[in-house]
Design a protein around this motif. Structure first.
Motif, mmCIF file in Angstrom:
data_model
loop_
_atom_site.group_PDB
_atom_site.id
_atom_site.type_symbol
_atom_site.label_atom_id
_atom_site.label_comp_id
_atom_site.label_asym_id
_atom_site.label_seq_id
_atom_site.Cartn_x
_atom_site.Cartn_y
_atom_site.Cartn_z
ATOM 1 N N THR A 164 0.791 -1.102 0.096
ATOM 2 C CA THR A 164 -0.077 0.026 -0.191
ATOM 3 C C THR A 164 0.953 1.324 0.090
ATOM 4 O O THR A 164 0.495 2.123 -0.710
ATOM 5 C CB THR A 164 -1.016 0.016 1.154
ATOM 6 O OG1 THR A 164 -1.707 -1.265 1.015
ATOM 7 C CG2 THR A 164 -1.735 1.212 1.254
ATOM 8 N N HIS A 209 2.268 1.720 -3.329
ATOM 9 C CA HIS A 209 1.459 2.195 -4.242
ATOM 10 C C HIS A 209 1.224 3.715 -4.194
ATOM 11 O O HIS A 209 1.059 4.430 -5.221
ATOM 12 C CB HIS A 209 -0.006 1.368 -4.430
ATOM 13 C CG HIS A 209 0.289 -0.071 -4.907
ATOM 14 N ND1 HIS A 209 0.437 0.112 -6.531
ATOM 15 C CD2 HIS A 209 0.113 -1.007 -4.668
ATOM 16 C CE1 HIS A 209 0.506 -1.247 -6.599
ATOM 17 N NE2 HIS A 209 0.272 -1.752 -5.415
ATOM 18 N N ARG A 264 4.158 5.807 -5.293
ATOM 19 C CA ARG A 264 4.114 5.838 -6.877
ATOM 20 C C ARG A 264 3.094 6.797 -7.486
ATOM 21 O O ARG A 264 3.237 7.436 -8.571
ATOM 22 C CB ARG A 264 4.039 4.522 -7.521
ATOM 23 C CG ARG A 264 5.081 3.473 -7.121
ATOM 24 C CD ARG A 264 6.492 4.209 -7.693
ATOM 25 N NE ARG A 264 7.682 3.155 -7.718
ATOM 26 C CZ ARG A 264 8.824 3.438 -7.486
ATOM 27 N NH1 ARG A 264 9.146 4.694 -8.048
ATOM 28 N NH2 ARG A 264 9.783 2.415 -7.854
ATOM 29 N N ILE A 265 2.201 6.521 -6.822
ATOM 30 C CA ILE A 265 0.744 7.487 -7.186
ATOM 31 C C ILE A 265 1.273 9.051 -7.042
ATOM 32 O O ILE A 265 1.172 10.197 -7.954
ATOM 33 C CB ILE A 265 -0.352 7.429 -6.573
ATOM 34 C CG1 ILE A 265 -1.229 6.109 -7.102
ATOM 35 C CG2 ILE A 265 -1.524 8.483 -6.810
ATOM 36 C CD1 ILE A 265 -2.406 5.430 -6.166
ATOM 37 N N ILE A 287 -2.546 4.258 -14.979
ATOM 38 C CA ILE A 287 -1.955 3.504 -13.909
ATOM 39 C C ILE A 287 -1.844 4.022 -12.407
ATOM 40 O O ILE A 287 -2.125 3.244 -11.653
ATOM 41 C CB ILE A 287 -0.173 3.531 -14.402
ATOM 42 C CG1 ILE A 287 -0.047 2.821 -15.509
ATOM 43 C CG2 ILE A 287 0.757 3.105 -13.349
ATOM 44 C CD1 ILE A 287 1.408 2.973 -16.288
ATOM 45 N N MET A 288 -2.231 5.329 -12.446
ATOM 46 C CA MET A 288 -2.434 5.640 -11.173
ATOM 47 C C MET A 288 -3.816 5.242 -10.698
ATOM 48 O O MET A 288 -4.020 4.943 -9.427
ATOM 49 C CB MET A 288 -2.356 7.347 -11.103
ATOM 50 C CG MET A 288 -1.088 8.068 -11.077
ATOM 51 S SD MET A 288 -1.138 9.770 -10.615
ATOM 52 C CE MET A 288 -1.869 10.280 -12.133
ATOM 53 N N TYR A 301 -5.275 2.637 -11.603
ATOM 54 C CA TYR A 301 -5.109 1.177 -11.469
ATOM 55 C C TYR A 301 -4.517 0.764 -9.867
ATOM 56 O O TYR A 301 -4.974 -0.132 -9.110
ATOM 57 C CB TYR A 301 -4.517 0.458 -12.440
ATOM 58 C CG TYR A 301 -3.732 -0.726 -12.250
ATOM 59 C CD1 TYR A 301 -4.642 -2.010 -12.446
ATOM 60 C CD2 TYR A 301 -2.668 -1.303 -11.662
ATOM 61 C CE1 TYR A 301 -4.376 -3.238 -12.107
ATOM 62 C CE2 TYR A 301 -2.196 -2.459 -11.062
ATOM 63 C CZ TYR A 301 -3.009 -3.560 -11.464
ATOM 64 O OH TYR A 301 -2.664 -4.833 -11.030
ATOM 65 N N ARG A 302 -3.419 1.738 -9.736
ATOM 66 C CA ARG A 302 -2.801 1.470 -8.260
ATOM 67 C C ARG A 302 -3.721 1.775 -7.246
ATOM 68 O O ARG A 302 -3.700 1.071 -6.211
ATOM 69 C CB ARG A 302 -1.438 2.451 -8.395
ATOM 70 C CG ARG A 302 -0.227 1.939 -9.268
ATOM 71 C CD ARG A 302 0.817 2.887 -8.843
ATOM 72 N NE ARG A 302 1.881 2.477 -9.578
ATOM 73 C CZ ARG A 302 3.049 1.411 -9.432
ATOM 74 N NH1 ARG A 302 2.652 0.705 -8.073
ATOM 75 N NH2 ARG A 302 4.103 1.090 -9.915
ATOM 76 N N THR A 337 -6.269 -1.204 -6.914
ATOM 77 C CA THR A 337 -5.472 -2.292 -6.188
ATOM 78 C C THR A 337 -5.426 -2.182 -4.579
ATOM 79 O O THR A 337 -5.501 -3.268 -4.171
ATOM 80 C CB THR A 337 -3.957 -2.443 -6.894
ATOM 81 O OG1 THR A 337 -3.987 -2.430 -8.207
ATOM 82 C CG2 THR A 337 -3.298 -3.504 -6.402
ATOM 83 N N CYS A 375 -6.089 10.966 -3.688
ATOM 84 C CA CYS A 375 -6.203 9.553 -3.593
ATOM 85 C C CYS A 375 -6.857 9.101 -2.057
ATOM 86 O O CYS A 375 -6.000 9.384 -1.167
ATOM 87 C CB CYS A 375 -4.999 8.451 -3.792
ATOM 88 S SG CYS A 375 -5.160 7.057 -3.729
#
Length: 109
Positions: A4, A7, A10-11, A64-65, A67-68, A71, A90
């Motif tokens: 977590t 992710h 990375r976001i 991708i953000m 998707y992350r 997830t 987020c």
């Protein structure tokens, strides 16, 4: 929990990159707050904001953000920031594991 954190990192990283590269921001503010059983990551910039109409591009960053975020059970939101710029959020509900015992209670002997 480590996944977590990765992710969320990375976001945030992609959000900052987008603000600089596409949003032409001079200032980007990243924050991570925890309150009332949730964690919220925000990336806010002072760029000109999002275009009125969605532009087609070859970029995968937003997908991708999203998707992350999905997830880890979070919700990603992108909208105009108050005043000017763009606000990326987020939001993630977190469960607290509570045994019912106080962590300050002396151990049973």
């Amino acid at each position: 929990q480590n996944a977590t954190a990765i992710h969320l990192y990375r976001i945030a990283q992609e959000g900052v990159q987008n603000a600089i590269q596409h949003g032409r921001a001079r200032r980007v503010v990243v924050s991570l707050t925890k309150r009332d059983g949730s964690v919220e990551l925000t990336v806010c910039d002072d760029g000109p904001g999002m275009p009125k109409r969605k532009q087609r591009g070859n970029g995968m960053g937003l997908m991708i953000m999203d998707y992350r975020a999905r997830t880890i059970g979070a919700v990603l939101n992108l909208r105009p920031a108050p005043g000017a710029g763009t606000l990326l959020t987020c939001s993630l509900r977190i469960e607290t594991k509570h045994s019912g015992k106080s962590s300050c209670a002396p151990p049973n002997r």
